[in-house]
Scaffold this motif. Structure first.
Motif, PDB file in Angstrom:
ATOM      1  N   UNK A 473      26.430 -53.432  83.405  1.00 31.18           N
ATOM      2  CA  UNK A 473      25.858 -53.818  82.463  1.00 31.18           C
ATOM      3  C   UNK A 473      26.733 -54.660  81.559  1.00 31.18           C
ATOM      4  N   UNK A 474      26.211 -55.328  80.587  1.00 29.48           N
ATOM      5  CA  UNK A 474      26.996 -56.107  79.577  1.00 29.48           C
ATOM      6  C   UNK A 474      27.519 -55.151  78.871  1.00 29.48           C
ATOM      7  N   UNK A 475      28.967 -55.098  78.727  1.00 23.78           N
ATOM      8  CA  UNK A 475      29.729 -54.284  77.760  1.00 23.78           C
ATOM      9  C   UNK A 475      30.817 -54.840  77.206  1.00 23.78           C
ATOM     10  N   UNK A 476      31.111 -54.687  76.013  1.00 25.80           N
ATOM     11  CA  UNK A 476      32.181 -55.268  75.075  1.00 25.80           C
ATOM     12  C   UNK A 476      33.078 -54.375  74.572  1.00 25.80           C
ATOM     13  N   UNK A 477      34.247 -54.554  74.621  1.00 25.58           N
ATOM     14  CA  UNK A 477      35.227 -53.449  74.055  1.00 25.58           C
ATOM     15  C   UNK A 477      35.867 -54.000  72.826  1.00 25.58           C
ATOM     16  N   UNK A 478      36.244 -53.192  71.905  1.00 26.97           N
ATOM     17  CA  UNK A 478      36.588 -53.531  70.445  1.00 26.97           C
ATOM     18  C   UNK A 478      37.557 -52.833  69.954  1.00 26.97           C
ATOM     19  N   UNK A 487      42.427 -46.906  62.461  1.00 27.57           N
ATOM     20  CA  UNK A 487      42.282 -47.899  63.783  1.00 27.57           C
ATOM     21  C   UNK A 487      40.697 -47.358  64.071  1.00 27.57           C
ATOM     22  N   UNK A 488      40.013 -48.418  64.494  1.00 29.94           N
ATOM     23  CA  UNK A 488      38.543 -48.443  64.880  1.00 29.94           C
ATOM     24  C   UNK A 488      38.440 -48.886  66.361  1.00 29.94           C
ATOM     25  N   UNK A 489      37.990 -48.213  67.307  1.00 30.38           N
ATOM     26  CA  UNK A 489      37.501 -48.880  68.503  1.00 30.38           C
ATOM     27  C   UNK A 489      36.106 -48.380  68.839  1.00 30.38           C
ATOM     28  N   UNK A 490      35.619 -49.372  69.970  1.00 31.27           N
ATOM     29  CA  UNK A 490      34.221 -49.032  69.952  1.00 31.27           C
ATOM     30  C   UNK A 490      34.179 -49.775  71.550  1.00 31.27           C
ATOM     31  N   UNK A 491      33.061 -49.293  72.204  1.00 31.20           N
ATOM     32  CA  UNK A 491      32.734 -50.055  73.462  1.00 31.20           C
ATOM     33  C   UNK A 491      30.990 -49.768  73.417  1.00 31.20           C
ATOM     34  N   UNK A 492      30.528 -51.272  73.230  1.00 32.15           N
ATOM     35  CA  UNK A 492      29.160 -51.249  73.208  1.00 32.15           C
ATOM     36  C   UNK A 492      28.460 -51.882  74.383  1.00 32.15           C
ATOM     37  N   UNK A 493      27.338 -51.128  74.961  1.00 33.15           N
ATOM     38  CA  UNK A 493      26.643 -51.878  76.079  1.00 33.15           C
ATOM     39  C   UNK A 493      25.209 -51.611  75.333  1.00 33.15           C
ATOM     40  N   UNK A 494      24.868 -52.907  75.325  1.00 32.45           N
ATOM     41  CA  UNK A 494      23.457 -53.165  74.682  1.00 32.45           C
ATOM     42  C   UNK A 494      22.320 -53.316  75.722  1.00 32.45           C
ATOM     43  N   UNK A 495      21.243 -52.242  75.640  1.00 28.85           N
ATOM     44  CA  UNK A 495      20.101 -52.196  76.465  1.00 28.85           C
ATOM     45  C   UNK A 495      18.829 -52.828  75.477  1.00 28.85           C
ATOM     46  N   UNK A 496      18.226 -53.683  76.185  1.00 25.10           N
ATOM     47  CA  UNK A 496      17.061 -54.411  75.235  1.00 25.10           C
ATOM     48  C   UNK A 496      15.925 -54.651  76.271  1.00 25.10           C
ATOM     49  N   UNK A 497      14.487 -54.137  75.812  1.00 27.55           N
ATOM     50  CA  UNK A 497      13.371 -54.601  76.458  1.00 27.55           C
ATOM     51  C   UNK A 497      12.463 -55.205  75.721  1.00 27.55           C
ATOM     52  N   UNK A 498      11.864 -56.201  76.405  1.00 25.62           N
ATOM     53  CA  UNK A 498      10.666 -56.779  75.569  1.00 25.62           C
ATOM     54  C   UNK A 498       9.460 -56.305  75.992  1.00 25.62           C
ATOM     55  N   UNK A 499       8.583 -55.859  75.017  1.00 22.62           N
ATOM     56  CA  UNK A 499       7.423 -55.374  75.514  1.00 22.62           C
ATOM     57  C   UNK A 499       6.009 -55.759  75.146  1.00 22.62           C
ATOM     58  N   UNK A 500       6.090 -57.234  74.691  1.00 19.65           N
ATOM     59  CA  UNK A 500       4.995 -57.815  74.219  1.00 19.65           C
ATOM     60  C   UNK A 500       4.841 -58.054  72.655  1.00 19.65           C
TER      61      UNK A 500
END
Length: 757
Positions: A473-478, A487-500
């Motif tokens: 899945x698409x994932x970005x580390x920051x 100090x701030x860190x995060x790893x975000x994976x975005x799940x998105x769905x189009x439902x009409x």
């Protein structure tokens, strides 16, 4: 609250046949505290669980759908099932434990299959249309084979009749011959068996004839039904397209009108909501907010603001007592530590002159529905979108925009009280959504290995680095480090769905914030974003859900609630509330505000149990000091409406800079062309980059297959600046910064960077 309706109707479910992908039946679904559990017809198909009020509604109205690929399935007791995905939760109840187990088994199998299907999808939908054509060709081929087999069956029918009659004649002739007695008996026995064969064959022939007649009748009926459905779909698409055109024309006419109200917002006004509140809702569920079905929008406390003469003002709204006080400045001098009053006095600010505008957005018209109508139910990151729907920033740059109000963390690092520090951290978590209220365009999906740096060490004391560490899945580390103590860190994976009707964006992953001097370690997650009016109407975005900000050092907590917009609510839109509690669960601060404007905090001086609310819950009454301003949104730059509604920080994120890595988002050609207004060239460049990425992926897959055939281990793709480690707090495997980037920048050595552009 007693569970209403239990046992009032049967939940009998037809068990699916082996290999079947569909499971249907009645279940009881929790709606609200007034209605309790209501009987609903559920359909499980293709990894989606949908429900209807009745079976007849299946033809036209779906009340809600949840994607099992990202859902969590839980069982509370013998008959209950809890499904949760993103900001939605379904509480279901079966009539018996056996029925519950059947549903749980079907749901688990469907979830596993949905996950496999999601993993098997390619990294881009460029092949979607050929696949559809391939599917149609396969169906047509199957129909041809079926017709051929039916013809063969008819031929066999004729042959059996012909050969059966010939056999009967031959046996009759043998019986008429003069043969010994024993031979005659054998011939008679054979004749009887032939008669039985003829009777059986005739029965089979009649059955085959009936089957052929029935198949032909149903085939003609299905052909007519299919043709009707095609015509209806075409008619519906034309109608919706016409509605969209009419809406756009009306909107243009409204904009061009010489006298129109300048204060109109993207969401309905308060007066409109008041009118709607007086109308009776005929249904037991609000279809417009169905995906917030399991969220309790009523806050379980009341605030009482103590005035100077100790007269109490009581507010029944969630935290509206806070907004009645006089908001002070950022320092919160009344109940924040004095050291927080000046975070930057020790170091002078050296500001480099940066750009304040970008080329205006071209006015290109494009039919959104013509692209989105074939994308219902698909992962948004796998839909090939022209740049017309993008903004000239990548997802990595959007992630970096979380730092727009970094001074909140600078102040928090100076706080002596961890509870006061929690208030500022909570305000910082809300501030990251302030830029989204008008930003309905889609950022560019980063290429695998793409990076983005934001070096503000000299100006604001921090350095930020993002890297796209995974593509499926698409994932970005920051990773951000500040010499002002955090100090701030995060790893975000975005799940998105189009439902009409709407688009749900569900960020997955935790955000970690650590303060150097105190060692306080905060962890929280992001809420669900929803884009409304995808087909017809003006697009608008909402944030909703509950989050917990936990200080894992002191075990203190802040429970935040992003209240979803409702046409029937008297609250201000985009409202956020929160309560800060210590390790023992005692509340110390109340937070209130909106995610697009400001956040305030009020110190609790006394709490007591109040009367029951409208839903039967007992609400806690908090007596507080007058509220203090924690955060307020910066005004947008001049002409922002023609510059994608970018904030001052967003305007400079794509500004060219010397010395950045070869994989930096600023060097991405399609994004640069779009910013310059050359959209046709940007679309062509975007297709080239995506095809190049697909070719690299195919090469890696071939290398992995070759290594497997040779019995060797294949490591696969590894990010350049981050490596995966198990987090000791959340237990999740996260990508964390391993170092080396800023050293490479100082050496001006980017030889290790892959060529991705």
């Amino acid at each position: 609250m007693s569970e209403q309706g239990k046992g009032s109707a049967s939940t009998s479910t037809a068990a699916p046949a082996p290999g079947s992908d569909t499971y249907k039946g009645w279940l009881f679904k929790w709606t609200n505290y007034l209605k309790g559990y209501q009987r609903r017809w559920f359909v499980l198909s293709n990894g989606l669980l949908s429900y209807y009020r009745t079976q007849a509604e299946m033809a036209h109205t779906c009340r809600g759908t949840i994607n099992l690929a990202t859902a969590h399935i839980d069982t509370e007791d013998a008959c209950n099932i809890v499904l949760s995905s993103g900001g939605r939760t379904y509480h279901l109840k079966a009539s018996t434990e056996v029925e519950r187990q059947r549903w749980v088994t079907a749901l688990e199998l469907a979830k596993a299959k949905a996950i496999r299907m999601m993993n098997d999808q390619s990294d881009d939908s460029g092949d979607e249309e050929p696949t559809s054509r391939s599917d149609r060709s396969e169906i047509q081929g199957t129909l041809k084979i079926l017709v051929s087999k039916l013809d063969d069956l008819g031929t066999c029918n004729d042959l059996i009749a012909k050969h059966g009659a010939a056999l009967q004649r031959s046996l009759s002739e043998l019986e008429g011959l003069k043969v010994p007695l024993e031979g005659g008996e054998k011939i008679k026995a054979v004749n009887e068996r032939a008669t039985l064969f003829r009777i059986t064959s005739n029965a089979m022939i009649n059955a085959c004839r009936d089957f052929l007649d029935l198949a032909e009748t149903h085939s003609r009926r299905l052909q007519r039904a299919l043709q009707y459905e095609r015509e209806q779909r075409t008619h519906l698409e034309e109608t919706i397209e016409q509605l969209a055109k009419q809406h756009n024309s009306l909107e243009r006419a409204w904009r061009e009108a010489p006298t129109h109200a300048s204060s109109t917002s993207s969401a309905p006004t308060t007066s409109q909501r008041s009118e709607r509140v007086n109308k009776e809702d005929a249904s037991d569920e609000d279809e417009d907010t169905e995906y917030f079905d399991a969220m309790d929008d009523s806050t379980a406390f009341i605030t009482v603001t103590a005035s100077e003469n100790t007269q109490y003002k009581r507010s029944q709204s969630n935290l509206s007592g806070a907004s009645g006080g006089q908001a002070s400045d950022w320092n919160q001098e009344d109940h924040m530590s004095p050291i927080c009053n000046d975070v930057s006095a020790k170091e002078p600010l050296r500001h480099r002159q940066r750009r304040t505008q970008i080329p205006d957005k071209p006015n290109y018209s494009l039919n959104l529905w013509s692209i989105m109508k074939n994308c219902i139910g698909k992962e948004l990151s796998k839909i090939p979108m022209p740049v017309n729907f993008n903004e000239p920033l990548s997802m990595l740059q959007r992630l970096t925009e979380d730092l727009e109000y970094h001074e909140l963390l600078d102040k928090a690092a100076c706080c002596e009280s961890s509870l006061e520090q929690m208030c500022l951290v909570a305000a910082f978590s809300v501030s990251s959504y302030s830029t989204t209220v008008h930003r309905i365009a889609k950022p560019f999906n980063p290429l695998l290995g793409e990076t983005f740096e934001l070096d503000r060490l000299e100006e604001f004391g921090y350095r930020s680095l993002c890297e796209q560490v995974s593509h499926h899945p698409p994932a970005a580390a920051h990773h951000v480090i500040s010499r002002r103590g955090w100090t701030l860190r995060q790893e975000i994976t975005v799940a998105s769905k189009f439902r009409g009707k709407y688009l749900s964006i569900m960020p997955l992953g935790a955000i970690h914030l650590r303060f150097h001097s105190s060692g306080n370690h905060y962890v929280w997650r992001k809420v669900t974003s929803t884009v409304h009016n995808i087909i017809v109407g003006k697009l608008w975005i909402d944030q909703s859900g509950d989050i917990e900000i936990i200080n894992n050092t002191t075990k203190e907590m802040c429970q935040m609630k992003y209240i979803p917009y409702s046409y029937f609510s008297r609250d201000v839109p985009r409202k956020v509330t929160g309560v800060v509690t210590d390790s023992g669960g005692q509340a110390h601060y109340i937070l209130s505000g909106t995610w697009d404007e400001k956040m305030e905090s009020a110190k609790i001086i006394h709490s007591s149990e109040g009367a029951n609310g409208s839903e039967g819950k007992q609400k806690t009454v908090y007596q507080t000091l007058p509220p203090k301003l924690l955060w307020k949104k910066y005004p947008l730059p001049e002409n922002a409406e023609n510059m994608y509604y970018f904030s001052s920080l967003a305007l400079v994120l794509n500004e060219p800079e010397d010395g950045v890595a070869l994989t930096d988002s600023r060097l991405r050609p399609d994004q640069r062309l779009m910013e310059e207004g050359r959209w046709d060239e940007a679309n062509a460049e975007k297709q080239r980059l995506e095809e190049k990425q697909r070719a690299v992926r195919r090469r890696r897959e071939a290398e992995a297959t070759g290594a497997l055939d040779e019995g060797k281990n294949y490591e696969g793709y590894q990010p350049l600046w981050f490596h995966q480690r198990r987090d000791s707090i959340t237990g999740e495997a996260n990508f964390v910064y391993k170092g080396g980037y800023w050293e490479s920048k100082e050496r001006e050595d980017w030889s290790m960077c892959p060529e991705i552009f």
